[in-house]
Design a protein around this motif. Sequence first.
Motif, mmCIF file in Angstrom:
data_model
loop_
_atom_site.group_PDB
_atom_site.id
_atom_site.type_symbol
_atom_site.label_atom_id
_atom_site.label_comp_id
_atom_site.label_asym_id
_atom_site.label_seq_id
_atom_site.Cartn_x
_atom_site.Cartn_y
_atom_site.Cartn_z
ATOM 1 N N HIS A 53 42.392 22.317 65.370
ATOM 2 C CA HIS A 53 43.514 22.664 66.231
ATOM 3 C C HIS A 53 43.825 21.524 67.201
ATOM 4 O O HIS A 53 42.988 20.648 67.439
ATOM 5 N N PRO A 54 45.047 21.498 67.779
ATOM 6 C CA PRO A 54 45.374 20.484 68.794
ATOM 7 C C PRO A 54 44.350 20.512 69.921
ATOM 8 O O PRO A 54 43.945 21.573 70.401
ATOM 9 N N GLY A 55 43.915 19.329 70.366
ATOM 10 C CA GLY A 55 42.907 19.231 71.414
ATOM 11 C C GLY A 55 41.490 19.153 70.888
ATOM 12 O O GLY A 55 40.551 19.000 71.686
ATOM 13 N N PHE A 56 41.308 19.257 69.575
ATOM 14 C CA PHE A 56 39.975 19.220 68.956
ATOM 15 C C PHE A 56 39.967 18.148 67.874
ATOM 16 O O PHE A 56 40.966 17.948 67.171
ATOM 17 N N LYS A 57 38.797 17.488 67.724
ATOM 18 C CA LYS A 57 38.626 16.459 66.687
ATOM 19 C C LYS A 57 37.589 16.940 65.658
ATOM 20 O O LYS A 57 36.795 17.847 65.923
ATOM 21 N N LEU A 58 37.625 16.313 64.472
ATOM 22 C CA LEU A 58 36.735 16.704 63.369
ATOM 23 C C LEU A 58 35.328 16.134 63.575
ATOM 24 O O LEU A 58 35.176 14.918 63.784
ATOM 25 N N LYS A 59 34.340 17.025 63.503
ATOM 26 C CA LYS A 59 32.942 16.586 63.564
ATOM 27 C C LYS A 59 32.300 16.611 62.184
ATOM 28 O O LYS A 59 31.646 15.640 61.780
ATOM 29 N N GLU A 60 32.475 17.713 61.438
ATOM 30 C CA GLU A 60 31.935 17.818 60.078
ATOM 31 C C GLU A 60 32.986 18.473 59.186
ATOM 32 O O GLU A 60 33.599 19.473 59.567
ATOM 33 N N LYS A 61 33.197 17.892 57.986
ATOM 34 C CA LYS A 61 34.132 18.481 57.034
ATOM 35 C C LYS A 61 33.545 19.769 56.458
ATOM 36 O O LYS A 61 32.326 19.973 56.480
ATOM 37 N N CYS A 62 34.388 20.598 55.920
ATOM 38 C CA CYS A 62 33.912 21.852 55.317
ATOM 39 C C CYS A 62 33.022 21.516 54.113
ATOM 40 O O CYS A 62 33.365 20.662 53.292
ATOM 41 N N PRO A 63 31.873 22.162 53.996
ATOM 42 C CA PRO A 63 30.928 21.804 52.906
ATOM 43 C C PRO A 63 31.389 22.259 51.542
ATOM 44 O O PRO A 63 31.030 21.652 50.527
ATOM 45 N N GLU A 64 32.181 23.314 51.472
ATOM 46 C CA GLU A 64 32.633 23.848 50.187
ATOM 47 C C GLU A 64 33.901 24.656 50.425
ATOM 48 O O GLU A 64 34.288 24.922 51.582
ATOM 49 N N PRO A 65 34.612 25.055 49.350
ATOM 50 C CA PRO A 65 35.846 25.827 49.526
ATOM 51 C C PRO A 65 35.585 27.108 50.305
ATOM 52 O O PRO A 65 34.505 27.710 50.230
ATOM 53 N N ASN A 66 36.621 27.500 51.094
ATOM 54 C CA ASN A 66 36.590 28.725 51.905
ATOM 55 C C ASN A 66 35.555 28.671 53.012
ATOM 56 O O ASN A 66 35.171 29.704 53.562
ATOM 57 N N LYS A 67 35.064 27.478 53.324
ATOM 58 C CA LYS A 67 34.198 27.263 54.475
ATOM 59 C C LYS A 67 34.964 26.429 55.508
ATOM 60 O O LYS A 67 35.688 25.497 55.150
ATOM 61 N N ARG A 68 34.748 26.753 56.820
ATOM 62 C CA ARG A 68 35.510 26.074 57.855
ATOM 63 C C ARG A 68 34.872 24.748 58.243
ATOM 64 O O ARG A 68 33.648 24.587 58.181
ATOM 65 N N SER A 69 35.720 23.820 58.652
ATOM 66 C CA SER A 69 35.230 22.544 59.163
ATOM 67 C C SER A 69 34.683 22.746 60.571
ATOM 68 O O SER A 69 35.051 23.684 61.285
ATOM 69 N N GLU A 70 33.858 21.839 61.021
ATOM 70 C CA GLU A 70 33.323 21.907 62.382
ATOM 71 C C GLU A 70 34.125 20.958 63.273
ATOM 72 O O GLU A 70 34.197 19.749 63.001
ATOM 73 N N CYS A 71 34.737 21.513 64.340
ATOM 74 C CA CYS A 71 35.590 20.728 65.236
ATOM 75 C C CYS A 71 35.047 20.825 66.651
ATOM 76 O O CYS A 71 34.470 21.857 67.043
#
Length: 394
Positions: A53-71
Motif C-alpha cells: 500500500h502507499p506509504g509501505f515498501k516491500l520487505k519480502e515477496k510472496c513465497p507462493e500464489p495466494n500468499k501475501r507479500s511482507e511490507c
Amino acid sequence: MRKCQLIAYVMLALISQSYTISNFAISGGQTVKGTCPDNEYWNNKGFCCDKCHPGFKLKEKCPEPNKRSECVKCENGTYLDNSNHNENCFSCRKCNKDHSIEISPCTFKSNRVCGCEPEYYYKKLGDLAWECSSCKKCGSGQLIAVKCAGEQNTKCQCKENHYAVKGKNLCELCVKCQDECPHLCKSSTPPNPLRSANPTSASGSIPQILVPVGACIMVLALGVFMLYEGIRLWKKKRHALSSQKSSPASEDQTLIITVAPDTEHDESVPFTNQPCGTEQNGKLPDCVPREIKFHEFFYFVLDEVPFGRFKELVRRLGVSEQSIDRAEQDHRNSKDAHYQMLKVWSDSGSGGGNNVLPCHRIQMFVDTLKDMYLVNCADNIESRFLSWDPSTSH
C-alpha cells in the motif's frame, strides 16, 4: 479429395488442443506473465504477488500464489505515494532554498510541499530544480493585472490612455497621434457610409437595401435637427419681443441704470458686446451692462459642460497641451484642473479689465460650444450671461 481435406482438419484440431493442454501443464495452471491485476505484480518465480500500500515498501515477496507479500512502513523523512513493490522509499524534498517556506509537511504517504515567502514566487528550473524568485514590480504608468502568488509572477498592464515603451518596464501617457495611441488620431475626411455599400465588393457584399435605409436615416436626422433649431430660434425671438413689450421706457425716453460700484475695483468696466446709444444732453448712455466676473462664469461653465468633452473645448479655445498637462499635474481634483485651464484661456485674451470677462470673449466661448454640437450648454450660457435683463444687473 473431400475425404483427405476432412482428415487434415481433424489433425489440425487435435494438434491445437494438445498444444493448449501442454502449455497449461507447463505453467502449472498459473496466470500467464503480464496478466496480473492492477493491485498485483509478476513475480519472477512465475506467479502474481500483491503490491504494498502507499506509504509501505516491500520487505519480502510472496513465497507462493495466494500468499501475501511482507511490507513495512517508510521511515521518517521518506515516502511512497502509490501502490508499489519497491524495496526503498523516496526521500522527502527539503525547503532549504533562500526565501522558501514549508506549505505542507512530509508524511510516509506524501512528499513535502515547499513554497516561497511573500514578494517571492516558486520558479521551476527543471524537473527537480527550483528557486524562490523576487516578484516583478510594475513600473511608471502601469497597474497590476495578475498578482504574484504561487508559481505565478506579477503581470502588469498599461493604465488607460497609456502605451508600453519597448525595452522598458514602464508605460507613457498618450499625448499625440501615433500607432500606440490611435484614439488621438482623427481622420481629415469623414468616412462615406455609402462607399462601403458596394454589392460587388470582394470582401463580402452588403445588401443593397442598406443604402436607401441609411439615406433615409440621414435625412430624418437632418430634419429633426432643423426642426429643433427652428423651435429654438422661434423661442428666442419670442422672448426678445416679450422683453421689448414689457420694457417701460419709450423710444423718446432715455434709460438710465445706476450701477453700484464694485467693492474690489474703483473703476467700472465697460461691457463691450452690448450696443449702447450715444450721449444726449450730457446724460448716461442708453445701456450700462453689468460686470461679469470670470470666477462666476467659470463655475457656471464647469457645471454645464460635460466632463468628457472639456479638454476638447479648451483645445478648440486655443489652450496648449503643455498648459493642460500642467493644470492636471498641479491639481489632483479634476474640477480645479479644468478651472485652471479656463483661467489660462481668459488670461490669453484682451479687454474686460481685471477679473472681468469681456462680452466678445463669452460670445466666442458660446460659438465654440455650438461648433461642438453642445447646443444646450451654449444656450444656457448665452441666456445667463449674454441676454441682458435689468432685473439681473448687479
